[in-house]
Design a protein around this motif. Structure first.
Motif, PDB file in Angstrom:
ATOM      1  N   ASN A   1     -13.576   8.936  -7.732  1.00 50.75           N
ATOM      2  CA  ASN A   1     -13.547  10.282  -7.160  1.00 50.75           C
ATOM      3  C   ASN A   1     -12.286  10.578  -6.351  1.00 50.75           C
ATOM      4  N   PHE A   2     -11.368   9.617  -6.267  1.00 54.70           N
ATOM      5  CA  PHE A   2     -10.173   9.886  -5.488  1.00 54.70           C
ATOM      6  C   PHE A   2      -9.326  10.990  -6.127  1.00 54.70           C
ATOM      7  N   GLY A   3      -9.181  10.969  -7.449  1.00 54.11           N
ATOM      8  CA  GLY A   3      -8.400  12.001  -8.133  1.00 54.11           C
ATOM      9  C   GLY A   3      -8.920  13.402  -7.840  1.00 54.11           C
ATOM     10  N   PRO A   4     -10.224  13.657  -8.047  1.00 53.99           N
ATOM     11  CA  PRO A   4     -10.763  14.982  -7.705  1.00 53.99           C
ATOM     12  C   PRO A   4     -10.621  15.325  -6.216  1.00 53.99           C
ATOM     13  N   PHE A   5     -10.761  14.324  -5.357  1.00 56.65           N
ATOM     14  CA  PHE A   5     -10.616  14.567  -3.916  1.00 56.65           C
ATOM     15  C   PHE A   5      -9.197  15.026  -3.591  1.00 56.65           C
ATOM     16  N   LYS A   6      -8.208  14.361  -4.151  1.00 50.12           N
ATOM     17  CA  LYS A   6      -6.822  14.742  -3.895  1.00 50.12           C
ATOM     18  C   LYS A   6      -6.509  16.117  -4.464  1.00 50.12           C
ATOM     19  N   GLU A   7      -7.033  16.398  -5.662  1.00 48.85           N
ATOM     20  CA  GLU A   7      -6.812  17.717  -6.261  1.00 48.85           C
ATOM     21  C   GLU A   7      -7.461  18.815  -5.424  1.00 48.85           C
ATOM     22  N   THR A   8      -8.619  18.528  -4.864  1.00 48.32           N
ATOM     23  CA  THR A   8      -9.288  19.508  -4.016  1.00 48.32           C
ATOM     24  C   THR A   8      -8.488  19.763  -2.744  1.00 48.32           C
ATOM     25  N   LEU A   9      -7.935  18.716  -2.157  1.00 45.53           N
ATOM     26  CA  LEU A   9      -7.093  18.889  -0.969  1.00 45.53           C
ATOM     27  C   LEU A   9      -5.894  19.781  -1.283  1.00 45.53           C
ATOM     28  N   GLU A  10      -5.236  19.506  -2.391  1.00 45.43           N
ATOM     29  CA  GLU A  10      -4.061  20.291  -2.753  1.00 45.43           C
ATOM     30  C   GLU A  10      -4.428  21.727  -3.073  1.00 45.43           C
ATOM     31  N   ALA A  11      -5.582  21.938  -3.714  1.00 46.74           N
ATOM     32  CA  ALA A  11      -6.011  23.294  -4.020  1.00 46.74           C
ATOM     33  C   ALA A  11      -6.293  24.102  -2.756  1.00 46.74           C
ATOM     34  N   ARG A  12      -6.679  23.430  -1.688  1.00 41.01           N
ATOM     35  CA  ARG A  12      -6.955  24.109  -0.418  1.00 41.01           C
ATOM     36  C   ARG A  12      -5.712  24.186   0.463  1.00 41.01           C
ATOM     37  N   GLY A  13      -4.555  23.786  -0.081  1.00 43.21           N
ATOM     38  CA  GLY A  13      -3.292  23.964   0.620  1.00 43.21           C
ATOM     39  C   GLY A  13      -2.824  22.788   1.442  1.00 43.21           C
TER      40      GLY A  13
ATOM     41  N   ALA B   1       0.828  -1.204   0.000  1.00 39.69           N
ATOM     42  CA  ALA B   1       0.000   0.000   0.000  1.00 39.69           C
ATOM     43  C   ALA B   1       0.863   1.256   0.000  1.00 39.69           C
ATOM     44  N   THR B   2       0.505   2.201  -0.857  1.00 39.91           N
ATOM     45  CA  THR B   2       1.217   3.473  -0.954  1.00 39.91           C
ATOM     46  C   THR B   2       0.451   4.560  -0.209  1.00 39.91           C
ATOM     47  N   ASN B   3       1.023   5.755  -0.199  1.00 39.73           N
ATOM     48  CA  ASN B   3       0.349   6.870   0.462  1.00 39.73           C
ATOM     49  C   ASN B   3      -0.986   7.174  -0.212  1.00 39.73           C
ATOM     50  N   ASP B   4      -1.034   7.094  -1.541  1.00 37.88           N
ATOM     51  CA  ASP B   4      -2.299   7.323  -2.252  1.00 37.88           C
ATOM     52  C   ASP B   4      -3.331   6.255  -1.901  1.00 37.88           C
ATOM     53  N   ASP B   5      -2.896   5.015  -1.749  1.00 38.03           N
ATOM     54  CA  ASP B   5      -3.822   3.952  -1.350  1.00 38.03           C
ATOM     55  C   ASP B   5      -4.409   4.237   0.025  1.00 38.03           C
ATOM     56  N   MET B   6      -3.611   4.760   0.918  1.00 34.75           N
ATOM     57  CA  MET B   6      -4.101   5.072   2.253  1.00 34.75           C
ATOM     58  C   MET B   6      -5.112   6.209   2.220  1.00 34.75           C
ATOM     59  N   LEU B   7      -4.825   7.244   1.430  1.00 31.72           N
ATOM     60  CA  LEU B   7      -5.779   8.340   1.300  1.00 31.72           C
ATOM     61  C   LEU B   7      -7.078   7.858   0.659  1.00 31.72           C
ATOM     62  N   ARG B   8      -6.949   6.995  -0.347  1.00 29.17           N
ATOM     63  CA  ARG B   8      -8.137   6.444  -1.003  1.00 29.17           C
ATOM     64  C   ARG B   8      -8.971   5.618  -0.033  1.00 29.17           C
ATOM     65  N   SER B   9      -8.307   4.862   0.819  1.00 24.76           N
ATOM     66  CA  SER B   9      -9.041   4.042   1.781  1.00 24.76           C
ATOM     67  C   SER B   9      -9.820   4.902   2.768  1.00 24.76           C
ATOM     68  N   ILE B  10      -9.261   6.050   3.151  1.00 21.32           N
ATOM     69  CA  ILE B  10      -9.961   6.941   4.089  1.00 21.32           C
ATOM     70  C   ILE B  10     -11.184   7.546   3.424  1.00 21.32           C
ATOM     71  N   LEU B  11     -11.057   7.965   2.170  1.00 21.85           N
ATOM     72  CA  LEU B  11     -12.225   8.478   1.442  1.00 21.85           C
ATOM     73  C   LEU B  11     -13.291   7.399   1.323  1.00 21.85           C
ATOM     74  N   HIS B  12     -12.882   6.190   1.014  1.00 21.65           N
ATOM     75  CA  HIS B  12     -13.818   5.075   0.901  1.00 21.65           C
ATOM     76  C   HIS B  12     -14.489   4.786   2.238  1.00 21.65           C
ATOM     77  N   ALA B  13     -13.703   4.816   3.307  1.00 19.76           N
ATOM     78  CA  ALA B  13     -14.261   4.567   4.634  1.00 19.76           C
ATOM     79  C   ALA B  13     -15.289   5.622   5.018  1.00 19.76           C
ATOM     80  N   ALA B  14     -15.022   6.884   4.680  1.00 22.05           N
ATOM     81  CA  ALA B  14     -15.989   7.948   4.982  1.00 22.05           C
ATOM     82  C   ALA B  14     -17.293   7.732   4.226  1.00 22.05           C
TER      83      ALA B  14
END
Length: 518
Positions: free
Chosen positions: A485-497, A424-437
């Protein structure tokens, strides 16, 4: 003749672990899918006529360089610890060691001295560099001991007498006690330096001040080698642990301050600033000592300086507004994205009061609904039939994934445990949290209130309101949504700093391999 368990293996299907039932394929590559566990009947033999017992684990957990094979049993779950395999010169044969004392010692040493998930979590040059660094530090310390003795002798301190009575030796024992205490502290708390760097920095300053107060107490006791070691070594233990915390967390802070890749320059200027501060402190301390040397006078200054010191540290942690994705923050942000399609900035999140101190704690205990990389035995402790059924459903849905979500029900609502595959990579971990939510939101919308909601027990019960088919459908549908939706979620996080290159949670290195559900 020694008892050995040997297994003949297929040359193209490597085997790991203790049983001939679960091989695993090679890890991820650029063009290959994730590892799976599959049932496989391998031929086995022993050097004697005693056959090894067959165990059919449904999950294999990697902890501290060892493997814990977990299987279902009549009384719940059964665990079997296994050491890494040792290959024999004969092609296709390996020797299996089950829970040997050498394996336990090796695991303990790995957790004490090596980074979590070593060697996969570090650069390939880590081992040779630190072997040479160990030798370098040893030689430098020998030189330091000789220098201390020479300096003490030059000012008239006698080096004669018993070895423990020599001043230089007392000084070395004082420092050595602190180094030993630092080893055990780091072993138990090092994962939390990543998840709670600000809180541990403040804690380190507190215990450092306690150590200073204990060392000043040497003026209040009768002078003797034993009394000196009690106060000096005891105080040095606190101070060295505090310094270790500061050094570790400060490395992270310097990296966060360096926004143009100028980490070395920022660290060097930080040392320059610290040198000026120390010189100012030396001058001020010497000036204050010209008035008196009594214990009462020293403790008076100490009682004024320490509160100011800790207040400055707390203010430093407040003004260091790093956009780090700590577990409380990412839990709130993922829920916000699932329900509202947006994420808050750091300032907005702090103003909303969703997180606690420094953004590293939950505001309320009931807000904690997400657990990353727990021990399997802790989540499946009762080992009931409902748990077994639920695990099989989750394992079937996530059979090709790098994470596995396991929903449970608690008095505070649905809680999700996330198990990570070794790849599992860092992106996989972020994706899992979005999925869990998303899963939690779906369960909250469909599940009726719990009966006996006043029960505050911490042990959770399996969701019983879903049929197996409905739960499987929910997991599959939400997984597709999370993938899209993980790609848009990550882009939104980065856009918000927010910094998406690092997920700040206490990673104890627990990784699992699971069998597909039946």
């Amino acid at each position: 003749m020694r008892k050995q368990v040997c297994m003949l293996l297929s040359p193209r299907l490597p085997f790991w672990g203790c049983t001939p039932r679960i091989p695993y394929r090679s890890s991820y590559s650029a063009n290959r899918g994730p590892t799976r566990l599959q049932s496989y009947h391998a031929q086995s033999r022993t050097t004697e006529d005693t056959l090894a017992p067959r165990i059919h684990p449904f999950v294999v957990e990697r902890v501290g360089g060892r493997e814990c094979h977990i299987s279902w049993s009549e009384g719940g779950i059964q665990k079997e610890w296994c050491d890494p395999l040792s290959t024999r010169p004969v092609s296709g044969q390996v020797v299996v060691r089950r829970n040997s004392w050498t394996g336990r010692m090796s695991s303990w040493l790995r957790q004490m001295f090596l980074p979590t998930n070593y060697p996969h979590s570090v650069h390939r040059s880590y081992l040779p560099f630190h072997v040479l660094q160990f030798a370098e530090t040893t030689l430098a310390t020998i030189t330091s001991v000789l220098c201390n003795q020479a300096l003490l002798t030059s000012v008239g301190v006698s080096a004669e007498g018993s070895i423990l009575g020599a001043v230089a030796i007392q000084w070395i024992i004082k420092d050595g006690a602190g180094e030993v205490a630092k080893l055990f502290f780091i072993r138990h708390f090092s994962p939390y330096f990543d998840s709670h760097p600000k809180a541990f920095t403040l804690f380190g300053e507190v215990i450092g001040c306690l150590g200073s107060g204990l060392q000043i107490a040497t003026l209040l006791i009768a002078p003797s080698p034993g009394n000196f070691l009690i106060c000096a070594a005891g105080g040095n233990i606190f101070k060295l642990v505090g310094n270790a915390i500061w050094f570790t967390t400060h490395i992270k802070f310097v990296r966060y301050f360096s926004e143009q890749g100028n980490t070395g320059d920022v660290a060097a200027k930080d040392e320059s600033q610290a040198s000026i501060a120390q010189l100012t402190g030396y001058a001020s301390g010497i000036s204050l000592l010209t008035f008196s040397h009594t214990a009462a006078y020293l403790y008076t200054i100490f009682s004024v300086a320490v509160p100011l010191h800790l207040m400055m540290t707390a203010c430093m942690m407040r003004v260091a507004t790093f956009e780090l994705l700590t577990l409380p923050r990412i839990s709130c942000l993922a829920q916000e994205y699932v329900t509202r399609g947006r994420v808050s900035s750091l300032t907005e999140l702090d103003q909303s009061g969703c997180t606690g101190l420094f953004g590293e704690f939950y505001q309320n205990k009931g807000d904690r609904w997400l657990t990353l990389a727990p021990r399997v035995s802790e989540v499946l402790e009762p080992g009931t039939e409902n748990q077994r059924s639920l695990w099989q459903i989750c394992a079937a849905v996530f059979r090709d994934g790098r994470y596995l979500l396991f929903p449970l029900q608690s008095p505070r609502g649905p809680v999700i445990s996330v198990f990570f595959h070794p790849d599992a990579t860092n992106d996989d971990m972020l994706r899992s949290i979005l999925h869990a939510a998303l899963i939690r939101n779906a369960l909250l919308q469909r599940q009726p209130p719990l009966k006996g909601g006043a029960d505050n027990r911490q042990d959770t019960e399996i969701l019983e309101t879903y049929s197996n088919a409905a739960l499987r459908s929910t997991l599959v549908d939400t997984r597709l949504w999370a993938e899209n939706n993980f790609g848009p979620f990550k882009e939104t996080l980065e856009a918000r700093g927010w910094r998406t290159d690092e997920l700040c949670y206490a990673d104890h290195g627990h990784r699992v391999l699971w069998t597909p559900g039946d």
